[in-house]
Design a protein around this motif. Structure first.
Motif, mmCIF file in Angstrom:
data_model
loop_
_atom_site.group_PDB
_atom_site.id
_atom_site.type_symbol
_atom_site.label_atom_id
_atom_site.label_comp_id
_atom_site.label_asym_id
_atom_site.label_seq_id
_atom_site.Cartn_x
_atom_site.Cartn_y
_atom_site.Cartn_z
ATOM 1 N N LEU A 199 -14.236 -45.858 84.381
ATOM 2 C CA LEU A 199 -14.278 -44.861 85.455
ATOM 3 C C LEU A 199 -15.109 -45.395 86.634
ATOM 4 N N PHE A 200 -16.265 -45.979 86.330
ATOM 5 C CA PHE A 200 -17.135 -46.516 87.381
ATOM 6 C C PHE A 200 -16.477 -47.689 88.104
ATOM 7 N N ARG A 201 -15.684 -48.494 87.362
ATOM 8 C CA ARG A 201 -14.977 -49.620 87.994
ATOM 9 C C ARG A 201 -13.980 -49.129 89.032
ATOM 10 N N ILE A 202 -13.250 -48.059 88.697
ATOM 11 C CA ILE A 202 -12.290 -47.491 89.654
ATOM 12 C C ILE A 202 -13.030 -46.982 90.882
ATOM 13 N N GLN A 203 -14.131 -46.275 90.660
ATOM 14 C CA GLN A 203 -14.910 -45.761 91.788
ATOM 15 C C GLN A 203 -15.399 -46.898 92.673
ATOM 16 N N LYS A 204 -15.861 -47.970 92.050
ATOM 17 C CA LYS A 204 -16.360 -49.118 92.821
ATOM 18 C C LYS A 204 -15.237 -49.770 93.622
ATOM 19 N N LYS A 205 -14.065 -49.950 92.987
ATOM 20 C CA LYS A 205 -12.912 -50.546 93.669
ATOM 21 C C LYS A 205 -12.519 -49.765 94.915
ATOM 22 N N LEU A 206 -12.625 -48.443 94.823
ATOM 23 C CA LEU A 206 -12.215 -47.590 95.934
ATOM 24 C C LEU A 206 -13.348 -47.350 96.932
ATOM 25 N N GLY A 207 -14.504 -47.927 96.671
ATOM 26 C CA GLY A 207 -15.621 -47.772 97.594
ATOM 27 C C GLY A 207 -16.287 -46.408 97.519
ATOM 28 N N CYS A 208 -16.141 -45.723 96.402
ATOM 29 C CA CYS A 208 -16.728 -44.389 96.221
ATOM 30 C C CYS A 208 -18.054 -44.514 95.479
ATOM 31 N N GLU A 209 -18.846 -43.455 95.568
ATOM 32 C CA GLU A 209 -20.107 -43.428 94.841
ATOM 33 C C GLU A 209 -19.818 -43.390 93.348
ATOM 34 N N GLN A 210 -20.524 -44.242 92.589
ATOM 35 C CA GLN A 210 -20.282 -44.328 91.160
ATOM 36 C C GLN A 210 -21.086 -43.284 90.401
ATOM 37 N N GLY A 211 -20.481 -42.727 89.384
ATOM 38 C CA GLY A 211 -21.159 -41.773 88.525
ATOM 39 C C GLY A 211 -20.176 -40.752 87.997
ATOM 40 N N TRP A 212 -20.426 -40.308 86.777
ATOM 41 C CA TRP A 212 -19.556 -39.308 86.192
ATOM 42 C C TRP A 212 -19.747 -38.013 86.958
ATOM 43 N N GLY A 213 -18.677 -37.380 87.349
ATOM 44 C CA GLY A 213 -18.747 -36.166 88.155
ATOM 45 C C GLY A 213 -18.531 -36.436 89.634
ATOM 46 N N ASN A 214 -18.554 -37.695 90.045
ATOM 47 C CA ASN A 214 -18.270 -38.053 91.440
ATOM 48 C C ASN A 214 -16.776 -38.312 91.575
ATOM 49 N N TRP A 215 -16.131 -37.595 92.473
ATOM 50 C CA TRP A 215 -14.691 -37.694 92.640
ATOM 51 C C TRP A 215 -14.356 -38.873 93.541
ATOM 52 N N ILE A 216 -13.117 -39.338 93.474
ATOM 53 C CA ILE A 216 -12.694 -40.469 94.305
ATOM 54 C C ILE A 216 -11.925 -39.970 95.530
ATOM 55 N N THR A 217 -11.947 -40.776 96.561
ATOM 56 C CA THR A 217 -11.182 -40.490 97.771
ATOM 57 C C THR A 217 -10.349 -41.717 98.118
ATOM 58 N N ARG A 218 -9.256 -41.494 98.810
ATOM 59 C CA ARG A 218 -8.363 -42.591 99.181
ATOM 60 C C ARG A 218 -8.972 -43.368 100.343
ATOM 61 N N PRO A 219 -9.164 -44.677 100.158
ATOM 62 C CA PRO A 219 -9.675 -45.490 101.264
ATOM 63 C C PRO A 219 -8.639 -45.621 102.374
ATOM 64 N N LYS A 220 -9.108 -45.739 103.578
ATOM 65 C CA LYS A 220 -8.213 -45.925 104.721
ATOM 66 C C LYS A 220 -7.397 -47.200 104.506
ATOM 67 N N GLY A 221 -6.099 -47.096 104.712
ATOM 68 C CA GLY A 221 -5.224 -48.253 104.581
ATOM 69 C C GLY A 221 -4.573 -48.396 103.213
ATOM 70 N N MET A 222 -5.026 -47.659 102.218
ATOM 71 C CA MET A 222 -4.417 -47.759 100.890
ATOM 72 C C MET A 222 -3.156 -46.907 100.854
ATOM 73 N N HIS A 223 -2.097 -47.473 100.296
ATOM 74 C CA HIS A 223 -0.851 -46.723 100.171
ATOM 75 C C HIS A 223 -1.074 -45.491 99.309
ATOM 76 N N HIS A 224 -0.392 -44.415 99.659
ATOM 77 C CA HIS A 224 -0.529 -43.164 98.913
ATOM 78 C C HIS A 224 -0.097 -43.328 97.454
ATOM 79 N N ARG A 225 0.977 -44.073 97.225
ATOM 80 C CA ARG A 225 1.463 -44.273 95.868
ATOM 81 C C ARG A 225 0.416 -45.022 95.028
ATOM 82 N N THR A 226 -0.209 -46.030 95.608
ATOM 83 C CA THR A 226 -1.253 -46.778 94.900
ATOM 84 C C THR A 226 -2.417 -45.860 94.563
#
Length: 154
Positions: free
Chosen positions: A99-126
């Motif tokens: 879970l933390f790896r996905i958050q890090k890849k997307l540039g989001c704050e890491q931690g359980w309970g922290n939601w992810i957001t779509r980075p600018k430029g990332m395809h919606h399908r991805t």
């Protein structure tokens, strides 16, 4: 140890080697170490040479040698019995790490309970794929937390 210097002795074909020189310890315990590491090479399909080191202790071909804290000579991972980081993660912590790896890849704050957001430029399908994976892992993390809470209640 503060610095390692080396000389690559490549003039004798079949007897190529690295000569390492470094200092261990400090004060009266200071030790000047000279270590020789044999080299060999393979020829990849795309051409050229791929150089390898031969572990001075296990005599196996490796791409990297290690000098762990408290170690006295460079050697292979096998010689030092070093495990990979992923091997030291408890099974109950694996969903959290993923879970933390996905958050890090997307540039989001890491931690359980922290939601992810779509980075600018990332395809919606991805992002939708990452979001499904994130939600699955979040559910696994919740199950693990419930298991821990259940153990604490006993």
């Amino acid at each position: 140890m503060s610095a390692v210097s080396y000389v690559a002795a490549m003039h004798l074909e079949g007897d190529e080697q690295l000569r390492l020189s470094y200092t261990r310890g400090d004060g009266e315990d200071k030790e000047h170490v000279k270590q020789t590491v044999q080299l060999c090479h393979t020829r990849p399909n795309f051409g050229g040479k791929r150089w390898w080191m031969i572990c001075p202790f296990r005599r196996v071909r490796v791409g990297k040698l290690y000098l762990p804290p408290g170690g006295d000579r460079f050697a292979s991972r096998q010689a030092w019995r070093l495990g990979y980081q992923s091997q030291r993660i408890a099974s109950r912590d694996r969903p959290f790490e993923a879970l933390f790896r996905i958050q890090k890849k997307l540039g989001c704050e890491q931690g359980w309970g922290n939601w992810i957001t779509r980075p600018k430029g990332m395809h919606h399908r991805t992002f939708e794929q990452r979001l499904r994976e994130f939600e699955y892992l979040d559910d696994l993390c919740a199950v693990e937390m419930m298991r821990v809470v259940g153990m604490l209640r006993r």
